[in-house]
Write a protein that holds these residues in place. Structure first.
Motif, mmCIF file in Angstrom:
data_model
loop_
_atom_site.group_PDB
_atom_site.id
_atom_site.type_symbol
_atom_site.label_atom_id
_atom_site.label_comp_id
_atom_site.label_asym_id
_atom_site.label_seq_id
_atom_site.Cartn_x
_atom_site.Cartn_y
_atom_site.Cartn_z
ATOM 1 N N TYR A 1 0.832 -1.201 0.000
ATOM 2 C CA TYR A 1 0.000 0.000 0.000
ATOM 3 C C TYR A 1 0.869 1.256 0.000
ATOM 4 O O TYR A 1 0.575 2.224 -0.702
ATOM 5 C CB TYR A 1 -0.975 0.030 1.178
ATOM 6 C CG TYR A 1 -1.932 1.177 1.036
ATOM 7 C CD1 TYR A 1 -2.978 1.109 0.110
ATOM 8 C CD2 TYR A 1 -1.755 2.353 1.741
ATOM 9 C CE1 TYR A 1 -3.822 2.186 -0.087
ATOM 10 C CE2 TYR A 1 -2.607 3.430 1.556
ATOM 11 C CZ TYR A 1 -3.633 3.335 0.635
ATOM 12 O OH TYR A 1 -4.468 4.411 0.445
ATOM 13 N N LEU B 1 0.775 4.165 -2.653
ATOM 14 C CA LEU B 1 0.544 5.538 -2.200
ATOM 15 C C LEU B 1 1.674 6.460 -2.671
ATOM 16 O O LEU B 1 1.412 7.576 -3.153
ATOM 17 C CB LEU B 1 0.434 5.570 -0.676
ATOM 18 C CG LEU B 1 0.189 6.930 -0.038
ATOM 19 C CD1 LEU B 1 -1.149 7.513 -0.484
ATOM 20 C CD2 LEU B 1 0.245 6.810 1.482
ATOM 21 N N GLU C 1 -12.045 -0.156 -9.138
ATOM 22 C CA GLU C 1 -12.363 1.277 -9.139
ATOM 23 C C GLU C 1 -12.460 1.835 -7.723
ATOM 24 O O GLU C 1 -11.961 2.930 -7.442
ATOM 25 C CB GLU C 1 -13.671 1.519 -9.895
ATOM 26 C CG GLU C 1 -13.965 2.983 -10.102
ATOM 27 C CD GLU C 1 -15.161 3.226 -11.005
ATOM 28 O OE1 GLU C 1 -15.701 4.344 -10.938
ATOM 29 O OE2 GLU C 1 -15.550 2.321 -11.764
ATOM 30 N N SER C 2 -13.077 1.089 -6.814
ATOM 31 C CA SER C 2 -13.204 1.559 -5.426
ATOM 32 C C SER C 2 -11.837 1.671 -4.758
ATOM 33 O O SER C 2 -11.595 2.579 -3.946
ATOM 34 C CB SER C 2 -14.109 0.635 -4.624
ATOM 35 O OG SER C 2 -13.581 -0.680 -4.591
ATOM 36 N N GLU C 3 -10.918 0.778 -5.096
ATOM 37 C CA GLU C 3 -9.565 0.837 -4.541
ATOM 38 C C GLU C 3 -8.803 2.034 -5.095
ATOM 39 O O GLU C 3 -8.041 2.678 -4.364
ATOM 40 C CB GLU C 3 -8.811 -0.456 -4.851
ATOM 41 C CG GLU C 3 -9.383 -1.678 -4.149
ATOM 42 C CD GLU C 3 -8.763 -2.973 -4.623
ATOM 43 O OE1 GLU C 3 -8.444 -3.816 -3.758
ATOM 44 O OE2 GLU C 3 -8.601 -3.151 -5.857
ATOM 45 N N ASP D 1 -10.251 4.817 -6.053
ATOM 46 C CA ASP D 1 -10.856 5.973 -5.376
ATOM 47 C C ASP D 1 -10.185 6.219 -4.029
ATOM 48 O O ASP D 1 -9.794 7.352 -3.717
ATOM 49 C CB ASP D 1 -12.352 5.748 -5.145
ATOM 50 C CG ASP D 1 -13.173 5.749 -6.414
ATOM 51 O OD1 ASP D 1 -12.688 6.266 -7.439
ATOM 52 O OD2 ASP D 1 -14.305 5.224 -6.385
ATOM 53 N N GLU D 2 -10.045 5.167 -3.239
ATOM 54 C CA GLU D 2 -9.431 5.290 -1.915
ATOM 55 C C GLU D 2 -7.967 5.711 -2.027
ATOM 56 O O GLU D 2 -7.514 6.598 -1.298
ATOM 57 C CB GLU D 2 -9.534 3.959 -1.170
ATOM 58 C CG GLU D 2 -8.919 3.995 0.213
ATOM 59 C CD GLU D 2 -8.968 2.655 0.925
ATOM 60 O OE1 GLU D 2 -8.196 2.499 1.887
ATOM 61 O OE2 GLU D 2 -9.746 1.775 0.527
ATOM 62 N N LEU D 3 -7.256 5.086 -2.946
ATOM 63 C CA LEU D 3 -5.843 5.424 -3.139
ATOM 64 C C LEU D 3 -5.673 6.873 -3.569
ATOM 65 O O LEU D 3 -4.806 7.589 -3.047
ATOM 66 C CB LEU D 3 -5.210 4.483 -4.167
ATOM 67 C CG LEU D 3 -3.733 4.723 -4.486
ATOM 68 C CD1 LEU D 3 -2.863 4.598 -3.239
ATOM 69 C CD2 LEU D 3 -3.274 3.756 -5.575
ATOM 70 N N GLN E 1 -7.672 9.410 -3.026
ATOM 71 C CA GLN E 1 -7.987 10.290 -1.900
ATOM 72 C C GLN E 1 -6.806 10.352 -0.926
ATOM 73 O O GLN E 1 -6.382 11.432 -0.511
ATOM 74 C CB GLN E 1 -9.244 9.815 -1.179
ATOM 75 C CG GLN E 1 -9.644 10.704 -0.023
ATOM 76 C CD GLN E 1 -10.935 10.266 0.637
ATOM 77 O OE1 GLN E 1 -11.708 9.487 0.087
ATOM 78 N NE2 GLN E 1 -11.183 10.768 1.819
ATOM 79 N N ASP E 2 -6.274 9.190 -0.577
ATOM 80 C CA ASP E 2 -5.125 9.146 0.335
ATOM 81 C C ASP E 2 -3.907 9.836 -0.280
ATOM 82 O O ASP E 2 -3.170 10.534 0.406
ATOM 83 C CB ASP E 2 -4.775 7.698 0.682
ATOM 84 C CG ASP E 2 -5.822 7.018 1.555
ATOM 85 O OD1 ASP E 2 -6.742 7.715 2.053
ATOM 86 O OD2 ASP E 2 -5.733 5.790 1.725
ATOM 87 N N GLU F 1 -4.141 13.627 -0.111
ATOM 88 C CA GLU F 1 -3.824 14.083 1.246
ATOM 89 C C GLU F 1 -2.319 14.007 1.499
ATOM 90 O O GLU F 1 -1.727 14.917 2.077
ATOM 91 C CB GLU F 1 -4.577 13.247 2.277
ATOM 92 C CG GLU F 1 -6.065 13.488 2.288
ATOM 93 C CD GLU F 1 -6.810 12.543 3.221
ATOM 94 O OE1 GLU F 1 -6.177 11.920 4.098
ATOM 95 O OE2 GLU F 1 -8.034 12.414 3.067
ATOM 96 N N ARG G 1 -5.793 7.648 -12.777
ATOM 97 C CA ARG G 1 -6.678 6.570 -12.327
ATOM 98 C C ARG G 1 -6.462 5.318 -13.170
ATOM 99 O O ARG G 1 -6.342 4.208 -12.643
ATOM 100 C CB ARG G 1 -8.135 7.010 -12.371
ATOM 101 C CG ARG G 1 -8.474 8.129 -11.401
ATOM 102 C CD ARG G 1 -9.927 8.540 -11.509
ATOM 103 N NE ARG G 1 -10.803 7.430 -11.216
ATOM 104 C CZ ARG G 1 -11.079 6.983 -9.989
ATOM 105 N NH1 ARG G 1 -10.551 7.573 -8.947
ATOM 106 N NH2 ARG G 1 -11.883 5.952 -9.812
#
Length: 143
Positions: A16, A20, A56-58, A60-62, A64-65, A68, A45
């Motif tokens: 991860y 990231l 796709e959901s993974e 999205d999370e990646l 966003q993180d 940040e 993406r």
């Protein structure tokens, strides 16, 4: 965010952190020209989903993180250190190639984008010839 002794981390945590770090670099290069274009975000993406086999959901999370993480980034060395420790030359080439693909997503190569990729390549100990090869390959995909 990154621990000094990554050998103590479970492999999922390291994976991860690699994702990231890669995503944060893509975000940084998309911001280098002071304009983050929709085409660049879509390209990021797609590249992350393909490179890391993410749903796709993974993604999205990646993303966003990674936004940040990029917002709080002090130095590129914090990101590239882990990539240097964990990636072989082929993986480092793919990162540089992905960065170039994000740059060319909007059809315009800005000098700040190129300078940032050059800096990342140097921090990853990617030879200049490989840096140029990745750029030419990304350019070729445009035509």
């Amino acid at each position: 965010m990154f621990l000094s002794d990554d050998t103590c981390l479970p492999s999922e945590d390291i994976e991860y952190k690699l994702r990231l770090s890669t995503a944060a670099l893509l975000i940084e290069v998309s911001r280098a020209d002071f304009e983050q274009d929709t085409s660049e975000l879509e390209q990021m993406r797609m590249l992350l989903a393909r490179e890391f086999s993410l749903l796709e959901s993974e993604v999205d999370e990646l993303m966003q993180d990674a936004h940040e993480h990029a917002d709080n980034l002090v130095s590129l060395q914090h990101i590239t250190r882990l990539l240097n420790e964990q990636f072989d030359q082929a993986a480092k080439y793919r990162v540089i190639h992905m960065l170039w693909k994000v740059v060319y997503a909007d059809g315009v190569k800005d000098r700040y984008e190129e300078a940032l990729i050059r800096q990342v390549a140097e921090l990853l100990y990617v030879p200049h010839a490989v840096f140029i090869q990745a750029r030419h390959e990304a350019e070729r995909l445009l035509t």
